[in-house]
Design an enzyme around this catalytic site. Structure first.
Site, PDB file in Angstrom:
ATOM      1  N   TRP A 190       0.798  -1.232   0.000  1.00 15.05           N
ATOM      2  CA  TRP A 190       0.000   0.000   0.000  1.00 15.05           C
ATOM      3  C   TRP A 190       0.827   1.276   0.000  1.00 15.05           C
ATOM      4  O   TRP A 190       0.299   2.355  -0.221  1.00 15.05           O
ATOM      5  CB  TRP A 190      -0.913   0.025   1.234  1.00 15.05           C
ATOM      6  CG  TRP A 190      -0.211  -0.373   2.511  1.00 15.05           C
ATOM      7  CD1 TRP A 190      -0.257  -1.590   3.111  1.00 15.05           C
ATOM      8  CD2 TRP A 190       0.675   0.427   3.310  1.00 15.05           C
ATOM      9  NE1 TRP A 190       0.536  -1.608   4.243  1.00 15.05           N
ATOM     10  CE2 TRP A 190       1.121  -0.378   4.387  1.00 15.05           C
ATOM     11  CE3 TRP A 190       1.125   1.744   3.238  1.00 15.05           C
ATOM     12  CZ2 TRP A 190       1.996   0.098   5.372  1.00 15.05           C
ATOM     13  CZ3 TRP A 190       2.009   2.217   4.203  1.00 15.05           C
ATOM     14  CH2 TRP A 190       2.425   1.397   5.251  1.00 15.05           C
ATOM     15  N   LYS A 200      -2.600  -9.234  -7.113  1.00 16.24           N
ATOM     16  CA  LYS A 200      -3.296  -9.074  -5.841  1.00 16.24           C
ATOM     17  C   LYS A 200      -2.888  -7.722  -5.275  1.00 16.24           C
ATOM     18  O   LYS A 200      -1.776  -7.538  -4.793  1.00 16.24           O
ATOM     19  CB  LYS A 200      -2.935 -10.224  -4.888  1.00 16.24           C
ATOM     20  CG  LYS A 200      -3.786 -10.268  -3.613  1.00 16.24           C
ATOM     21  CD  LYS A 200      -3.222  -9.350  -2.573  1.00 16.24           C
ATOM     22  CE  LYS A 200      -4.128  -9.273  -1.353  1.00 16.24           C
ATOM     23  NZ  LYS A 200      -3.719  -8.153  -0.469  1.00 16.24           N
ATOM     24  N   GLU A 226      11.065  -8.614  -3.063  1.00 18.96           N
ATOM     25  CA  GLU A 226      11.578  -7.280  -2.712  1.00 18.96           C
ATOM     26  C   GLU A 226      11.072  -6.992  -1.309  1.00 18.96           C
ATOM     27  O   GLU A 226       9.905  -6.648  -1.111  1.00 18.96           O
ATOM     28  CB  GLU A 226      11.084  -6.243  -3.727  1.00 18.96           C
ATOM     29  CG  GLU A 226      11.868  -4.951  -3.711  1.00 18.96           C
ATOM     30  CD  GLU A 226      11.321  -3.939  -2.732  1.00 18.96           C
ATOM     31  OE1 GLU A 226      11.869  -3.879  -1.596  1.00 18.96           O
ATOM     32  OE2 GLU A 226      10.366  -3.238  -3.066  1.00 18.96           O
ATOM     33  N   CYS A 276      10.621   1.627   1.700  1.00 20.52           N
ATOM     34  CA  CYS A 276      11.558   0.545   2.029  1.00 20.52           C
ATOM     35  C   CYS A 276      13.011   0.982   1.892  1.00 20.52           C
ATOM     36  O   CYS A 276      13.890   0.419   2.555  1.00 20.52           O
ATOM     37  CB  CYS A 276      11.284  -0.681   1.168  1.00 20.52           C
ATOM     38  SG  CYS A 276      11.401  -0.377  -0.612  1.00 20.52           S
ATOM     39  N   GLU A 297      12.970  -2.643  10.985  1.00 17.14           N
ATOM     40  CA  GLU A 297      12.565  -1.571  10.080  1.00 17.14           C
ATOM     41  C   GLU A 297      11.394  -0.794  10.687  1.00 17.14           C
ATOM     42  O   GLU A 297      10.330  -1.358  10.914  1.00 17.14           O
ATOM     43  CB  GLU A 297      12.144  -2.159   8.731  1.00 17.14           C
ATOM     44  CG  GLU A 297      11.765  -1.119   7.709  1.00 17.14           C
ATOM     45  CD  GLU A 297      11.363  -1.726   6.374  1.00 17.14           C
ATOM     46  OE1 GLU A 297      11.552  -1.068   5.334  1.00 17.14           O
ATOM     47  OE2 GLU A 297      10.859  -2.869   6.369  1.00 17.14           O
TER      48      GLU A 297
END
Length: 523
Positions: free
Chosen positions: A196, A220, A295, A329, A426
């Site tokens: 998202w 998806k 990824e 990311c 993270e």
């Protein structure tokens, strides 16, 4: 301009007539009108569309008629819903993709190219409305949303061109009557799973490469940001993409992945998301001998050496840290600053965070929007609380902002011990932990300490240091003295716990091609 002219006229008349009280009243009224006009001008009225599934060239509700609510993260209001796919819907998508594959894989690369280039132009023409939809459902500032749409069109263009360059090769044989050569063929139907945080960018890291290679695809999309995903699919639909080549589904992520990945029609998966989920999907793919591109998450070190241009380093790193509220990311995460520049860098970063305009992304003055959903608020609060309990100092921020919308203050912290969660996990949010280092070896050791290896950054005016650090950083991507990652023409991907395989660049299409070797005798 009209209001200004009226104001000047009233002022001139009032002053000549000595009507000071009336003049004062009129000035107050005009100020009120100006303020309200400015506020109204910043409001954008957008009709947010509900999103259906796209299967075999048709938009439809799921067989179960179930939907999921879509929430505006800036207001916490329900703005629409998205249809949920069940097993029957997935079976339809699989059958459609398998049937379409029979003709799409034999469609010439030039004909695929023409359809894709047309889709790119359609998307490019809709930057404004699609950008507004993205900001409504994801929260990022409108300027960032529009840029994402534009860059997405560039990604389609790039891969459309790459599809025309899927060369084989002739291999010299040991005998004069033997011909040896290789050809590139599409791997087959692809199942793609996208997140998202960049709803269009992540789709267009995958879909164009698959289509250009001759693969069919079941996408998806993320339930939090479905409408902007649907806009991409509509662009391909209107460009003339044959039915069944591209299918779009939403629903319960685990149910869809656990059904699609082992299915014999699916030959490859591609996933962007967290390392934890990525490992589960990679294991499922491996147990079924499926090709996979993963990824995954990152924890990018950003190293600022004492000979760096601090003005340049600070501006680039600060803006990219708080881009998309840190939900990136490849966001710089661990700031490592050499002793000589440490205090100045901390001061500059703190000032930047304190003066960053945080608000609704539809307001053109906003520079950082809300977090995408309530789960992120809880996660970021947890990182801050843990860091404080471990002795970290909060230089600015550290709390939720306001009581409506998923806003969080841009946060800068120092003296964060390596035992704190934020130094190991993270954060995916607007938190900047800044640490100091004394020498080159110390910086490299910390940068390579974690098993993540997606992105890394370094700033130095020394060519020798730049060359050395680029060699020693254990990362799939390294950017030195600027922020140059994630362009359509460059490869994107990590190593270790940040995944494997590349998206983008000439490497991106290779993930959707298999190499067939042919040896032929003419005798």
């Amino acid at each position: 301009q009209i209001i200004t002219k009226i104001f000047k006229g009233i002022k001139k008349w009032c002053f000549t007539q000595n009507c000071w009280i009336f003049s004062l009243i009129m000035i107050v009224i005009l100020i009120y009108i100006c303020i309200n006009y400015k506020l109204r001008s910043k409001k954008v009225n957008i009709n947010y569309p509900n999103t259906n599934l796209f299967i075999n060239g048709e938009w439809k509700t799921g067989h179960g008629k179930e939907t999921i609510e879509v929430i505006n993260p800036a207001t916490e209001e329900i703005i629409g819903n998205v249809a949920c796919a069940k097993t029957n819907d997935l079976d339809e998508a699989l059958s459609a993709a398998e049937e379409a594959s029979k003709t799409w894989k034999n469609t010439t690369p030039f004909d695929r190219y023409r359809i894709m280039r047309k889709a790119a132009e359609i998307l490019r023409d809709r930057v404004d409305p699609v950008g507004q939809i993205m900001t409504l459902e994801q929260g990022k500032p409108i300027a960032e949303s529009k840029l994402e749409v534009s860059l997405g069109a560039d990604r389609i263009d790039w891969m459309a061109e790459e599809g025309r360059r899927t060369y084989g090769k002739l291999i010299p044989a040991r005998s004069g009557n033997i011909y040896q050569f290789t050809v590139k063929e599409p791997v087959g139907t692809v199942a793609a799973f996208t997140p998202w945080n960049f709803p269009i960018n992540q789709i267009l890291q995958k879909v164009p490469a698959a289509l250009a290679a001759g693969c069919t695809i079941i996408l998806k999309g993320p339930e939090e940001t479905p409408a902007s995903c649907a806009e991409v699919v509509k662009a391909f639909e209107e460009a003339g993409l044959p039915k069944g080549v591209l299918n779009l589904v939403f629903g319960t992520p685990s149910e869809i992945s656990e059904y699609l990945i082992p299915h014999p029609i699916v030959r490859k998966i591609t996933f962007t998301g967290s390392t934890a989920i990525g490992k589960q999907l990679a294991a499922l793919a491996g147990s079924n001998m499926k090709l996979a591109t993963m990824e995954l998450g990152g924890h990018a070190p950003a190293i600022v050496f004492e000979d760096a241009n601090i003005e340049k380093a600070f501006k680039i790193l600060a803006s990219n840290k708080f881009r998309n509220a840190g939900q990136v990311c490849i966001s710089p995460t661990r700031f490592l600053v050499q002793d000589k520049l440490y205090e100045e860098f901390v001061s500059r970063m703190t000032d930047f965070a304190e003066n960053l305009n945080v608000g609704d992304g539809l307001n053109p003055d906003t520079r950082m929007g809300p977090l995408a959903h309530d789960r992120r608020i809880e996660a970021i609060e947890g990182f801050v609380a843990d860091a404080k309990s471990n002795g970290a100092k909060i230089r600015t921020g550290g709390s939720r902002k306001g009581n409506k919308g998923y806003f969080f203050e841009p946060t800068v912290m120092t003296d964060v011990p390596l035992s704190a969660r934020i130094m190991n996990e993270e954060p995916f949010g607007p938190i900047a932990p800044i640490s100091r280092f004394s020498n080159y070896e110390e910086a490299v050791e910390e940068a390579n300490r974690l098993p993540y290896g997606l992105a890394a950054y370094a700033y130095t005016n020394s060519t020798k240091t730049a060359e050395a650090i680029s060699n020693e950083l254990e990362s799939g991507m390294v950017s030195i003295n600027h922020h140059g990652l994630g362009l359509p023409e460059t490869p994107f991907g990590g190593v270790q716990d940040s995944g494997y395989g590349k998206e983008g660049g000439s490497e991106g299409i290779e993930a959707y091609l298999s190499t067939k070797f042919v040896s032929q005798s003419n005798s």
